[in-house]
Design an enzyme around this catalytic site. Structure first.
Site, PDB file in Angstrom:
ATOM      1  N   THR A 182       0.820  -1.220   0.000  1.00 28.54           N
ATOM      2  CA  THR A 182       0.000   0.000   0.000  1.00 28.54           C
ATOM      3  C   THR A 182       0.849   1.263   0.000  1.00 28.54           C
ATOM      4  O   THR A 182       0.416   2.301  -0.509  1.00 28.54           O
ATOM      5  CB  THR A 182      -0.981   0.021   1.182  1.00 28.54           C
ATOM      6  OG1 THR A 182      -0.285   0.202   2.416  1.00 28.54           O
ATOM      7  CG2 THR A 182      -1.797  -1.261   1.242  1.00 28.54           C
ATOM      8  N   MET A 241      -2.980   5.123  -1.495  1.00 29.77           N
ATOM      9  CA  MET A 241      -4.330   4.569  -1.488  1.00 29.77           C
ATOM     10  C   MET A 241      -4.324   3.209  -0.785  1.00 29.77           C
ATOM     11  O   MET A 241      -4.500   2.155  -1.402  1.00 29.77           O
ATOM     12  CB  MET A 241      -4.854   4.458  -2.916  1.00 29.77           C
ATOM     13  CG  MET A 241      -4.849   5.777  -3.674  1.00 29.77           C
ATOM     14  SD  MET A 241      -5.817   7.051  -2.836  1.00 29.77           S
ATOM     15  CE  MET A 241      -7.455   6.379  -2.988  1.00 29.77           C
ATOM     16  N   HIS A 242      -4.128   3.255   0.529  1.00 26.39           N
ATOM     17  CA  HIS A 242      -3.981   2.017   1.296  1.00 26.39           C
ATOM     18  C   HIS A 242      -5.174   1.082   1.100  1.00 26.39           C
ATOM     19  O   HIS A 242      -5.020  -0.071   0.690  1.00 26.39           O
ATOM     20  CB  HIS A 242      -3.809   2.343   2.776  1.00 26.39           C
ATOM     21  CG  HIS A 242      -2.576   3.125   3.097  1.00 26.39           C
ATOM     22  ND1 HIS A 242      -1.318   2.572   3.083  1.00 26.39           N
ATOM     23  CD2 HIS A 242      -2.412   4.432   3.448  1.00 26.39           C
ATOM     24  CE1 HIS A 242      -0.417   3.493   3.413  1.00 26.39           C
ATOM     25  NE2 HIS A 242      -1.065   4.628   3.636  1.00 26.39           N
ATOM     26  N   ASP A 243      -6.368   1.568   1.419  1.00 23.50           N
ATOM     27  CA  ASP A 243      -7.544   0.696   1.420  1.00 23.50           C
ATOM     28  C   ASP A 243      -7.930   0.231   0.025  1.00 23.50           C
ATOM     29  O   ASP A 243      -8.478  -0.863  -0.147  1.00 23.50           O
ATOM     30  CB  ASP A 243      -8.727   1.410   2.076  1.00 23.50           C
ATOM     31  CG  ASP A 243      -8.498   1.651   3.556  1.00 23.50           C
ATOM     32  OD1 ASP A 243      -7.759   0.860   4.177  1.00 23.50           O
ATOM     33  OD2 ASP A 243      -9.047   2.624   4.104  1.00 23.50           O
ATOM     34  N   CYS A 289      -6.138  -0.840  -2.211  1.00 24.74           N
ATOM     35  CA  CYS A 289      -5.373  -2.022  -2.635  1.00 24.74           C
ATOM     36  C   CYS A 289      -6.163  -3.309  -2.422  1.00 24.74           C
ATOM     37  O   CYS A 289      -6.065  -4.242  -3.236  1.00 24.74           O
ATOM     38  CB  CYS A 289      -4.048  -2.090  -1.883  1.00 24.74           C
ATOM     39  SG  CYS A 289      -2.802  -0.932  -2.485  1.00 24.74           S
TER      40      CYS A 289
END
EC number: 3.2.-.-
Length: 306
Positions: free
Chosen positions: A193, A234-236, A238
Site C-alpha cells: 500500500t 491509497m492504502h484501502d 489495494c
C-alpha cells in the site's frame, strides 16, 4: 461485464476508505451485498455516519450495519489527526435520513453469509474487531467465507508505531484471533500500500472526471497537509484492487502472527517470510505491486463511478 464476485465490505471511513467504497460499489466485476462499519479512523458513530453519507451521495441502497465501538480488550486509539474530527473533512455532504440496520455488524454479516447460495468474500479495510466477533459468536460461519481480503499489517515498518500498521494496532487481539482462525487470508499490508501512490497530476485530474472525482479531490486535499503536492497513498483501495486485478500483486504464502503483549511491539504482524518459525502458512501476503498497472486500474474504475 457481469458481476461475479459477491463481497461484504467492513470499513472505517476515513478518507481513503471513500475511494475504496466507490470501487467496491461500481467496479463491474464486484457485487457488494453489505457494508459494515467499525471504530478505527474515528468513532463508530462517525464511521457509520460517513458511510451513510457516501451511500446517499451515490444513491445506493446497499444495506449498512454499525459495528463495534471499541476494540475487544483495549480503548480505541483513532486517527482523527489524519482524517479530521469527522473522519471525512473537506466535503459538505447533503443531509439525509438514512439509518443503519437495527442489528449489529457481526450479526448482519452472519445473516448475509448464511443466506448466500455459495461462500462469499469478506473485505476488511479497518480494524478486524467485527470479523473477530463474527468468528467468536458464530464459528460455523467460517465455512461460508470464501476468503478474507484485508488491508492491514506489514512485513517491515509500521505507520502507527515503529513496527505496527494502524488497522492491526488498533485491535491486536482481534487480528490475532482472525489470523489463527483458519480462514483463507490475503493480506495487503504496507509493503504494497505504500507503493500505491496516486501522483499530484492524477489527483488534479479527478474533478474533471465526474462528481465523485470532485468529492474525492476535496477529501484528498484534507488527507494530510501537502498531500496534493506529494501524492496520496491509497492504502484501502489495494484490497479492492486485489479482488479485481490480482495479477498486479506479488504474493507469498507465509505464517503471520500478531504480537499482543509487547510494550513497544503490540500490533506488529510477524511475517515469517523465510519460514524460520517452522509454522504452516496461514496467509497470502502481498509483497510487491505493479504500480503502473494499479494506477491504470484506478483510472478505469473511477470512470465507472457517477
Amino acid at each position: 461485464m457481469t458481476a461475479s464476485l459477491h463481497i461484504i465490505l467492513d470499513t472505517d471511513p476515513g478518507i481513503d476508505d471513500a475511494a475504496a467504497i466507490a470501487a467496491a460499489l461500481f467496479a463491474p466485476q464486484l457485487d457488494l451485498q453489505l457494508i459494515t462499519t467499525v471504530a478505527g479512523n474515528v468513532s463508530v458513530e462517525k464511521t457509520t455516519r460517513n458511510a451513510l453519507q457516501l451511500l446517499h451521495f451515490w444513491n445506493s441502497d446497499i444495506p449498512l450495519a454499525q459495528g463495534a465501538a471499541t476494540p475487544l480488550l483495549r480503548p480505541l486509539r483513532d486517527a482523527a489527526y489524519v482524517h479530521g474530527e469527522s473522519g471525512m473533512e473537506g466535503y459538505d455532504f447533503v443531509d439525509h435520513q438514512r439509518q443503519p440496520l437495527a442489528k449489529p455488524a457481526f450479526i448482519a454479516i452472519r445473516d448475509v453469509l448464511m443466506n448466500a447460495p455459495e461462500p462469499m468474500t469478506l473485505v476488511a479495510i479497518g480494524p478486524l474487531t467485527n470479523i473477530a466477533l463474527l468468528l467468536m459468536h458464530y464459528p460455523e460461519c467460517a465455512c461460508n467465507i470464501r476468503r478474507l481480503v484485508l488491508m492491514g499489517g506489514s512485513a517491515g515498518r509500521g505507520n502507527f508505531t515503529p513496527n505496527a500498521e494502524f488497522n492491526i494496532a488498533v485491535d491486536p487481539e482481534a487480528a490475532a484471533l482472525v489470523f489463527r482462525s483458519g480462514l483463507e487470508i490475503v493480506m495487503c499490508g504496507l509493503d504494497v500500500t505504500n507503493q500505491a501512490m496516486l501522483s499530484p497530476d492524477f489527483l488534479n485530474k479527478l474533478p474533471a472526471l465526474n462528481r465523485t472525482g470532485k468529492m474525492l479531490h476535496s477529501l484528498f486535499n484534507h488527507y494530510r497537509s501537502g498531500s496534493m503536492r506529494t501524492g496520496v497513498r491509497m492504502h484501502d483501495l489495494c484490497a479492492i484492487a486485489w479482488l479485481v486485478r490480482p495479477e498486479l500483486f506479488t504474493l507469498q504464502s507465509c505464517f503471520v502472527a500478531v504480537e499482543t503483549q509487547g510494550e513497544y511491539t503490540a500490533g506488529t504482524t510477524v511475517v515469517d517470510i523465510e519460514g524460520r518459525l517452522g509454522q504452516p502458512a496461514n496467509a497470502q501476503v502481498a509483497l510487491a505491486l505493479d504500480v503502473d498497472g494499479f494506477r491504470q486500474w484506478v483510472a478505469e474504475v473511477f470512470a465507472y463511478v457517477p
